[in-house]
Motif scaffolding. Structure first.
Motif, short mmCIF file in Angstrom:
data_model
loop_
_atom_site.label_atom_id
_atom_site.label_comp_id
_atom_site.label_asym_id
_atom_site.label_seq_id
_atom_site.Cartn_x
_atom_site.Cartn_y
_atom_site.Cartn_z
N VAL A 68 10.31 19.29 -35.38
CA VAL A 68 9.91 20.07 -36.56
C VAL A 68 9.77 21.54 -36.20
O VAL A 68 10.29 22.42 -36.88
CB VAL A 68 8.60 19.51 -37.18
CG1 VAL A 68 8.03 20.46 -38.21
CG2 VAL A 68 8.87 18.14 -37.79
N GLY A 69 9.04 21.80 -35.13
CA GLY A 69 8.83 23.20 -34.72
C GLY A 69 10.12 23.91 -34.38
O GLY A 69 10.34 25.05 -34.81
N ALA A 70 10.98 23.25 -33.61
CA ALA A 70 12.25 23.87 -33.24
C ALA A 70 13.13 24.09 -34.48
O ALA A 70 13.80 25.13 -34.59
CB ALA A 70 12.98 23.01 -32.21
N SER A 71 13.12 23.16 -35.40
CA SER A 71 13.91 23.31 -36.61
C SER A 71 13.44 24.49 -37.46
O SER A 71 14.24 25.30 -37.91
CB SER A 71 13.87 22.04 -37.46
OG SER A 71 14.45 20.97 -36.77
N VAL A 72 12.13 24.56 -37.64
CA VAL A 72 11.57 25.66 -38.45
C VAL A 72 11.81 27.01 -37.77
O VAL A 72 12.24 27.97 -38.41
CB VAL A 72 10.06 25.42 -38.72
CG1 VAL A 72 9.42 26.65 -39.35
CG2 VAL A 72 9.88 24.20 -39.63
N LEU A 73 11.54 27.08 -36.47
CA LEU A 73 11.74 28.35 -35.77
C LEU A 73 13.22 28.70 -35.65
O LEU A 73 13.58 29.88 -35.64
CB LEU A 73 11.07 28.32 -34.40
CG LEU A 73 9.55 28.27 -34.45
CD1 LEU A 73 8.97 28.26 -33.04
CD2 LEU A 73 8.98 29.44 -35.24
N GLY A 74 14.09 27.70 -35.59
CA GLY A 74 15.52 27.96 -35.61
C GLY A 74 15.94 28.62 -36.92
O GLY A 74 16.77 29.53 -36.93
N ILE A 75 15.35 28.16 -38.00
CA ILE A 75 15.62 28.77 -39.31
C ILE A 75 15.11 30.21 -39.33
O ILE A 75 15.80 31.13 -39.77
CB ILE A 75 14.98 27.93 -40.44
CG1 ILE A 75 15.71 26.60 -40.57
CG2 ILE A 75 14.97 28.70 -41.76
CD1 ILE A 75 14.98 25.56 -41.43
N VAL A 76 13.90 30.41 -38.83
CA VAL A 76 13.27 31.73 -38.89
C VAL A 76 13.92 32.72 -37.92
O VAL A 76 14.28 33.84 -38.32
CB VAL A 76 11.76 31.62 -38.58
CG1 VAL A 76 11.11 32.99 -38.44
CG2 VAL A 76 11.05 30.81 -39.67
N PHE A 77 14.07 32.35 -36.66
CA PHE A 77 14.52 33.30 -35.63
C PHE A 77 16.03 33.34 -35.41
O PHE A 77 16.57 34.37 -35.04
CB PHE A 77 13.84 33.00 -34.29
CG PHE A 77 12.38 33.29 -34.28
CD1 PHE A 77 11.88 34.52 -34.67
CD2 PHE A 77 11.49 32.31 -33.89
CE1 PHE A 77 10.52 34.77 -34.67
CE2 PHE A 77 10.12 32.55 -33.88
CZ PHE A 77 9.64 33.79 -34.27
N PHE A 78 16.71 32.22 -35.62
CA PHE A 78 18.13 32.15 -35.31
C PHE A 78 19.00 32.03 -36.56
O PHE A 78 20.20 31.77 -36.46
CB PHE A 78 18.41 31.00 -34.33
CG PHE A 78 17.64 31.13 -33.04
CD1 PHE A 78 17.89 32.18 -32.16
CD2 PHE A 78 16.65 30.23 -32.72
CE1 PHE A 78 17.17 32.31 -30.98
CE2 PHE A 78 15.92 30.35 -31.55
CZ PHE A 78 16.19 31.39 -30.67
N LYS A 79 18.38 32.19 -37.71
CA LYS A 79 19.10 32.19 -39.00
C LYS A 79 19.90 30.92 -39.22
O LYS A 79 20.98 30.93 -39.81
CB LYS A 79 20.00 33.42 -39.12
CG LYS A 79 19.30 34.74 -38.88
CD LYS A 79 18.21 35.00 -39.90
CE LYS A 79 17.60 36.38 -39.68
NZ LYS A 79 16.17 36.35 -39.50
N GLU A 80 19.36 29.78 -38.74
CA GLU A 80 20.01 28.50 -38.99
C GLU A 80 19.82 28.14 -40.47
O GLU A 80 18.86 28.59 -41.11
CB GLU A 80 19.42 27.44 -38.06
CG GLU A 80 19.73 27.73 -36.60
CD GLU A 80 19.03 26.81 -35.63
OE1 GLU A 80 18.26 25.92 -36.05
OE2 GLU A 80 19.26 26.99 -34.41
#
Length: 108
Positions: A68-80
């Motif tokens: 969950v954390g990696a998915s959310v931060l991937g959206i926020v920081f890596f524009k996934e």
């Protein structure tokens, strides 16, 4: 106490997965170091939590927090992509984590 250790282990899993991405294939020394230290601490705390929690529960919660954390931060920081399907799946993981913690007999 075991649940607290497990949550911290899961948060460290988020840190190491995001820093691994930021390490650019382990070519950036600072992020590589963060990855290795956070991963080591995460595994150690998971092991301590497993002394009193069922292995299936502990592992599922640990990976769930990390996912969950990696998915959310991937959206926020890596524009996934933040598609509706992706958000629903993330929420399903959160539901599973909460179920293992709070439902009678689910998390032992």
């Amino acid at each position: 106490m075991a649940w607290s250790l497990l949550v911290v282990a899961g948060l460290l899993e988020i840190i190491w997965s995001i820093s691994m991405k930021a390490s650019d294939g382990f070519t950036k020394v600072m992020f590589t170091g963060i990855t290795l230290v956070a991963a080591g601490l995460s595994f150690w705390l998971l092991g301590l939590a497993m002394k009193s929690l069922p292995v299936g529960t502990a592992y599922a919660v640990w990976t769930g927090i990390g996912a969950v954390g990696a998915s959310v931060l991937g959206i926020v920081f890596f524009k996934e992509p933040a598609t509706a399907a992706r958000i629903v799946c993330i929420l399903a993981i959160v539901g599973g984590i909460l179920g293992l913690k709070f439902l009678p007999s689910a998390g032992a």
